[in-house]
Motif scaffolding. Structure first.
Motif, mmCIF file in Angstrom:
data_model
loop_
_atom_site.group_PDB
_atom_site.id
_atom_site.type_symbol
_atom_site.label_atom_id
_atom_site.label_comp_id
_atom_site.label_asym_id
_atom_site.label_seq_id
_atom_site.Cartn_x
_atom_site.Cartn_y
_atom_site.Cartn_z
ATOM 1 N N LYS A 76 0.818 -1.219 0.000
ATOM 2 C CA LYS A 76 0.000 0.000 0.000
ATOM 3 C C LYS A 76 0.851 1.267 0.000
ATOM 4 C CE LYS A 76 -3.594 2.553 2.487
ATOM 5 N NZ LYS A 76 -4.524 2.567 3.651
ATOM 6 N N PRO A 77 1.841 1.405 0.906
ATOM 7 C CA PRO A 77 2.701 2.595 0.829
ATOM 8 C C PRO A 77 3.422 2.726 -0.509
ATOM 9 C CG PRO A 77 2.991 1.489 2.929
ATOM 10 C CD PRO A 77 2.159 0.578 2.087
ATOM 11 N N MET A 80 1.018 4.125 -3.040
ATOM 12 C CA MET A 80 0.844 5.568 -2.893
ATOM 13 C C MET A 80 2.043 6.320 -3.483
ATOM 14 S SD MET A 80 -2.091 6.093 -1.557
ATOM 15 C CE MET A 80 -1.962 7.809 -1.011
ATOM 16 N N VAL A 123 0.027 12.699 7.846
ATOM 17 C CA VAL A 123 -0.037 11.258 7.627
ATOM 18 C C VAL A 123 0.563 10.485 8.797
ATOM 19 C CG1 VAL A 123 0.760 9.369 6.142
ATOM 20 C CG2 VAL A 123 -0.029 11.509 5.116
ATOM 21 N N TYR A 180 4.948 8.299 1.968
ATOM 22 C CA TYR A 180 4.565 6.885 1.958
ATOM 23 C C TYR A 180 5.746 5.997 1.565
ATOM 24 C CZ TYR A 180 -0.350 7.666 2.904
ATOM 25 O OH TYR A 180 -1.542 7.986 3.525
ATOM 26 N N GLN A 183 7.951 5.497 4.566
ATOM 27 C CA GLN A 183 7.444 4.578 5.582
ATOM 28 C C GLN A 183 8.071 3.190 5.465
ATOM 29 O OE1 GLN A 183 3.115 4.786 5.116
ATOM 30 N NE2 GLN A 183 2.976 5.776 7.110
#
Length: 315
Positions: A76-77, A80, A123, A180, A183
């Motif tokens: 997911k990161p 993004m 975020v 993102y 992360q």
């Protein structure tokens, strides 16, 4: 001790190299797309084609280094980051640079470090002092004043050029992608983050780039600009930048990004023949001053962030 000092010095120089490579992105993108009066490559082709080129190179790198696949929670990161750094930033930038000069764009994109810190606060739920937000507002107002001034000088009246809105959108898109991507950088590895981002986009970017391949004659300079943004802006620049952050320390090396707007303006002189505009330089210096102050105030007075946990990234 001597080895640590050498690593810090090497990290700082790698950071400078990364920033210099990123700074040339603006004039090279303008070379690739051309202007409204003399268009070259389509902004869509430049965006998808540069990501496809970087994706092919990334696939080779991942295979040669036998890199493991990302864990399920990392997709997911990375996704993004694909939307922000592979699609959003280059596409909006390419359309904007058909209208405004690279020097003009350098002033607006100088807000990138502050916007990135603001996105991190949102975020990642990092708190920042009031002074940081005041600096962010001051920097934004400087960009507004500059944009309105340039619109008036161009005969467009009192207001924004639509290209300025595209540049602001590009900055926001890049910032979201950076955060993102940051992360998963500690667990996945800096170089592998950008490689997996480009590879994830490859099933879309490669067929689209082939379909959008220009049918009309294109100047050689446009192809030079395209090759640069695909190899250096989208790929090699991240290797130098992330490695520099790791060796020299993120907080120290990240300060080199303040050179970027000035390097973009200076590179635009020989590459595009743009004049050295003292007003543009003055606004760039003022925006950078707000960024310097804002970065010092981006953390609370007594931060509790563990050492090495603060995200740092660049486009």
């Amino acid at each position: 001790m001597k080895l640590a000092i050498k690593d810090e010095t090497l990290g700082m120089w790698l950071g400078v190299v990364g920033v210099a490579l990123f700074a040339i992105t603006l004039p090279m993108t303008r070379l690739a797309t051309g202007t409204q009066d003399a268009p070259q490559l389509s902004p869509w082709f430049v965006t998808l084609g540069r990501a496809a080129l970087a994706g092919v190179l990334s696939a080779v790198f991942l295979l040669v280094t036998r890199s493991p696949r990302p864990a399920p929670h990392q997709w997911k990161p990375l996704g993004m980051a694909v939307l922000g750094n592979c699609i959003g930033f280059p596409l909006l930038l390419a359309f904007a640079l058909r209208v405004v000069t690279a020097s003009h764009a350098a002033v607006v994109t100088a807000l990138l470090p502050l916007i990135t810190a603001a996105v991190a606060a949102w975020v990642l739920h990092q708190r920042a002092r009031l002074g940081f937000w005041l600096c962010a507002i001051a920097g934004s107002l400087l960009v507004v004043v500059f944009s309105v001034l340039r619109a008036q000088q161009s005969g467009h009246g009192f207001g924004f050029e639509w290209a300025d809105l595209l540049l602001v959108g590009a900055v926001v898109a890049a910032s979201v992608g950076y955060i993102y991507g940051a992360q998963v950088t500690p667990s996945l590895g800096a170089e592998r983050v950008i490689c997996w981002v480009c590879v994830m986009a490859l099933p879309v970017t490669l067929p689209a780039a082939i379909a959008l391949w220009p049918q009309q004659p294109v100047a050689a300079s446009a192809w030079v600009g395209f090759t640069y943004v695909g190899m250096f802006s989208m790929w090699i620049g991240f290797f130098a930048w992330y490695r520099g952050l790791a060796l020299g320390g993120a907080l120290r090396v990240s300060q080199t990004q303040l050179l970027q707007p000035f390097l973009s303006i200076l590179a635009s002189i020989p590459l595009l023949g743009e004049p050295l505009d003292l007003v543009t330089l003055g606004f760039a210096a003022a925006v950078v001053a707000t960024v310097v102050a804002g970065k010092r105030l981006s953390q609370p007075a007594n931060p509790t962030v563990p050492r090495g946990a603060e995200p740092q990234a660049r486009s």
